[in-house]
Design a protein around this motif. Sequence first.
Motif, PDB file in Angstrom:
ATOM      1  N   THR A  74       0.820  -1.219   0.000  1.00  0.00           N
ATOM      2  CA  THR A  74       0.000   0.000   0.000  1.00  0.00           C
ATOM      3  C   THR A  74       0.844   1.255   0.000  1.00  0.00           C
ATOM      4  O   THR A  74       0.310   2.345   0.186  1.00  0.00           O
ATOM      5  N   HIS A  85       1.978  -5.177 -15.634  1.00  0.00           N
ATOM      6  CA  HIS A  85       1.617  -3.904 -15.019  1.00  0.00           C
ATOM      7  C   HIS A  85       0.118  -3.882 -14.760  1.00  0.00           C
ATOM      8  O   HIS A  85      -0.673  -4.197 -15.641  1.00  0.00           O
ATOM      9  N   GLU A  86      -0.238  -3.532 -13.543  1.00  0.00           N
ATOM     10  CA  GLU A  86      -1.638  -3.385 -13.144  1.00  0.00           C
ATOM     11  C   GLU A  86      -1.998  -1.908 -13.194  1.00  0.00           C
ATOM     12  O   GLU A  86      -1.141  -1.045 -13.022  1.00  0.00           O
ATOM     13  N   ASP A  87      -3.258  -1.633 -13.387  1.00  0.00           N
ATOM     14  CA  ASP A  87      -3.737  -0.254 -13.397  1.00  0.00           C
ATOM     15  C   ASP A  87      -4.325   0.064 -12.020  1.00  0.00           C
ATOM     16  O   ASP A  87      -5.520  -0.058 -11.792  1.00  0.00           O
ATOM     17  N   TYR A  88      -3.438   0.408 -11.085  1.00  0.00           N
ATOM     18  CA  TYR A  88      -3.868   0.707  -9.723  1.00  0.00           C
ATOM     19  C   TYR A  88      -4.349   2.149  -9.625  1.00  0.00           C
ATOM     20  O   TYR A  88      -3.818   3.030 -10.294  1.00  0.00           O
ATOM     21  N   PRO A  89      -5.350   2.398  -8.781  1.00  0.00           N
ATOM     22  CA  PRO A  89      -5.863   3.763  -8.649  1.00  0.00           C
ATOM     23  C   PRO A  89      -4.832   4.738  -8.085  1.00  0.00           C
ATOM     24  O   PRO A  89      -4.884   5.922  -8.365  1.00  0.00           O
ATOM     25  N   GLU A  90      -3.896   4.209  -7.295  1.00  0.00           N
ATOM     26  CA  GLU A  90      -2.890   5.073  -6.685  1.00  0.00           C
ATOM     27  C   GLU A  90      -1.522   4.393  -6.775  1.00  0.00           C
ATOM     28  O   GLU A  90      -1.347   3.282  -6.267  1.00  0.00           O
ATOM     29  N   ALA A  91      -0.577   5.044  -7.429  1.00  0.00           N
ATOM     30  CA  ALA A  91       0.761   4.478  -7.566  1.00  0.00           C
ATOM     31  C   ALA A  91       1.498   4.550  -6.233  1.00  0.00           C
ATOM     32  O   ALA A  91       1.301   5.472  -5.445  1.00  0.00           O
ATOM     33  N   SER A 145       6.038   0.942  -8.122  1.00  0.00           N
ATOM     34  CA  SER A 145       4.995   0.338  -8.963  1.00  0.00           C
ATOM     35  C   SER A 145       5.222   0.594 -10.450  1.00  0.00           C
ATOM     36  O   SER A 145       4.721  -0.159 -11.289  1.00  0.00           O
ATOM     37  N   GLU A 155       4.793  -5.657 -11.668  1.00  0.00           N
ATOM     38  CA  GLU A 155       4.703  -6.814 -10.779  1.00  0.00           C
ATOM     39  C   GLU A 155       5.325  -7.996 -11.492  1.00  0.00           C
ATOM     40  O   GLU A 155       5.434  -8.009 -12.720  1.00  0.00           O
TER      41      GLU A 155
END
Length: 196
Positions: free
Chosen positions: A37, A158-164, A168, A172
């Motif tokens: 996180t 690579h994931e599209d996370y809301p917050e880098a 990141s 991954e």
Amino acid sequence: MTVFLTTERLVLRRFTAADVDHLVELDGDPEVMRHLTGGRPTAREQVEGELLPLYLAHYRRYGDLGWWAAEERAGGAFLGWFEFRPTREGDRSEVELGYRLRRAAWGLGYATEGVRALVRRGFTALGVRRVVAYTMTVNAGSRRVMEKTGLSFVRTFHEDYPEAIPGSEHGEVEYALTAGQWRARDGAARSGILEP
């Protein structure tokens, strides 16, 4: 206490409602949460209302696949948890492997010991055919544990996370090991596992 697995130094057991404080403390350490996180803690409300109920539901659904509280065999100190759960609902052939340990347990070989025991149990007694594990590319410690356990690098994604979070941008990684590969490499090797 329902013990799932015992190794030379670890006891892996089912979580109970009494573990809320352990989980809050574990997820409250910014270093423990750094690659998850960015260091933000998990709120007590989320532990009580989402995480612990999820762990307990897996025992009802799968019995021997899920999240396991890790304790020191000598003394019973809570160290963290190990995850060994199906990647697809109702399909036990592929499981995701993971772990989260208190900082005091880092660098002592607990992660490798627990992971080796779970992999061995999965391939010899639980009908698992493939184990997968994921971490951030920059998480060198977790990658070393995967490699020492026999898992091989599969891909970077690579994931599209809301917050880098820091690191990141490197993506991954996925590691994996099949039952056939494990038997070919380690089938007869001892993993330090003792039955409960």
